[in-house]
Each structure stands twice: as C-alpha cells, then as structure tokens.
Design an enzyme around this catalytic site. Structure first.
Site, PDB file in Angstrom:
ATOM      1  N   VAL A  13      -5.881  19.082  -9.229  1.00 41.05           N
ATOM      2  CA  VAL A  13      -5.504  20.166 -10.146  1.00 41.05           C
ATOM      3  C   VAL A  13      -3.644  20.277  -9.813  1.00 41.05           C
ATOM      4  CG1 VAL A  13      -7.260  21.129  -9.868  1.00 41.05           C
ATOM      5  CG2 VAL A  13      -5.500  21.709  -7.723  1.00 41.05           C
ATOM      6  N   GLY A  14      -3.163  19.101  -8.490  1.00 39.47           N
ATOM      7  CA  GLY A  14      -1.698  19.459  -9.070  1.00 39.47           C
ATOM      8  C   GLY A  14      -0.641  19.558  -7.668  1.00 39.47           C
ATOM      9  N   GLY A  15      -1.971  19.744  -6.596  1.00 40.08           N
ATOM     10  CA  GLY A  15      -1.392  20.171  -5.005  1.00 40.08           C
ATOM     11  C   GLY A  15      -0.116  19.492  -5.118  1.00 40.08           C
ATOM     12  N   ASP A  34      -5.782  11.328 -12.651  1.00 42.76           N
ATOM     13  CA  ASP A  34      -7.111  11.412 -12.325  1.00 42.76           C
ATOM     14  C   ASP A  34      -8.347  11.461 -13.400  1.00 42.76           C
ATOM     15  OD1 ASP A  34      -7.702  13.802  -9.461  1.00 42.76           O
ATOM     16  OD2 ASP A  34      -9.166  13.459 -10.876  1.00 42.76           O
ATOM     17  N   ILE A  57      -7.322   5.293 -10.908  1.00 45.20           N
ATOM     18  CA  ILE A  57      -6.320   4.084 -10.944  1.00 45.20           C
ATOM     19  C   ILE A  57      -6.951   2.422 -11.433  1.00 45.20           C
ATOM     20  CG2 ILE A  57      -5.429   6.032  -9.531  1.00 45.20           C
ATOM     21  CD1 ILE A  57      -5.883   3.938  -7.244  1.00 45.20           C
ATOM     22  N   GLU A  58      -8.101   2.104 -11.191  1.00 48.56           N
ATOM     23  CA  GLU A  58      -8.197   0.915 -11.679  1.00 48.56           C
ATOM     24  C   GLU A  58      -8.160   0.417 -13.308  1.00 48.56           C
ATOM     25  OE1 GLU A  58     -10.681   1.978  -8.647  1.00 48.56           O
ATOM     26  OE2 GLU A  58     -10.161   2.620 -10.047  1.00 48.56           O
ATOM     27  N   SER A  76      -3.319  11.851  -3.968  1.00 50.48           N
ATOM     28  CA  SER A  76      -4.258  12.838  -2.490  1.00 50.48           C
ATOM     29  C   SER A  76      -5.621  12.023  -2.291  1.00 50.48           C
ATOM     30  CB  SER A  76      -4.524  14.062  -2.981  1.00 50.48           C
ATOM     31  OG  SER A  76      -5.034  14.440  -2.042  1.00 50.48           O
ATOM     32  N   CYS A  79     -10.908  10.393  -0.366  1.00 48.18           N
ATOM     33  CA  CYS A  79     -12.165   9.263   0.852  1.00 48.18           C
ATOM     34  C   CYS A  79     -11.400   9.128   1.716  1.00 48.18           C
ATOM     35  CB  CYS A  79     -12.816   8.874  -0.181  1.00 48.18           C
ATOM     36  SG  CYS A  79     -14.123   8.074   1.576  1.00 48.18           S
TER      37      CYS A  79
END
Length: 141
Positions: A13-15, A34, A57-58, A76, A79
């Site tokens: 959410v953009g933390g 994301d 991201i892959e 972020s 895991c």
C-alpha cells in the site's frame, strides 16, 4: 544534488514510499511494483502520480529496469527470512557492501514496538554514508 530515483518493489500500500517521503531525503519513486490487486488499489489512492506496475518482480524485463534508470531500490518483501538470505547472497555476488539494522518503530515516534528489518547497500568502492536513526539500532553486519 539531484533527487534519488527510487524503484519500490513489493510496494504493497506504499509504506516504504511514505517512509521515504517522511525522511525528507530528496527522492522520487519512479515506479512501484506489486502483484496484489487490493494493495495496488490502495497504493494508487495514496500515490496517484507514481507509475504502478501490477506484476511480479520476475516479470520485469531488463529493458524495463534500464528504462526506469533508478538509483535506489526500496522493498518490503512478504517473507523476510527467505528473502533476506537470497538478498544477502545476491548483494554479495554483485559486489555490494551492506549494513543490516533492526529498528523499533518506537525509536522513530511510531507507537508500535515490533522490530523491523532494514538493509542498506552500496557498491564496495564507496563508503556507506548512512547511519541508523534512534538509539536502539542494532547493526547486524
């Protein structure tokens, strides 16, 4: 000094984007990535002018990475233990030095005492210009 161009991976959410903004470091998030559609809707609401890539991201091609021309990556990952081990191996293999920190949000005035993991990396040819804020920062490397 030109603002840093930042790529935000696992943006949620953009933390991390918000933390960067609050840090007052001159920076621009050039893209956020994301795969979570719900998180992406919240991110778009929070940061409507940031390019949002709804993919893993892959799924980012080398050409896309080059086009973004970023100086820094924020992320972020979901895991942390698995991601941390893989990240450390990759960072070391690519010739970066790094510093890990465990910080409590309470040291930054945030009422949440759960420790958070941070990693800062830079090419080995240059010294790390960063210092962890707060007195309970614990260097891990």
């Amino acid at each position: 000094m030109e603002p840093l161009r930042v790529l935000e991976l696992y943006s949620g959410v953009g933390g991390m984007h918000h933390a960067l903004r609050e840090s007052c470091i001159p920076a621009e998030v050039v893209a956020a990535v994301d795969v979570n559609t719900v998180a992406n809707e919240v991110y778009k609401y929070n940061f409507p002018h940031t390019q949002l890539l709804a993919k893993t991201i892959e799924g980012i091609t080398l050409e896309e990475f080059d086009r973004l021309s970023f100086d820094m990556i924020l992320m972020s990952p979901p895991c942390q233990p698995f991601t941390r081990d893989l990240l450390i191996q990759t960072i070391e293999n690519c010739g970066f030095q790094y510093q890990e920190f465990l910080l409590s949000p309470t040291s930054l005035g945030i009422p949440n005492s759960r420790l958070r993991y941070f990693l800062i990396a830079k090419l080995q040819s240059e010294p790390l210009p960063f210092q962890a804020p707060g007195t309970d920062a614990v260097p891990q490397n």
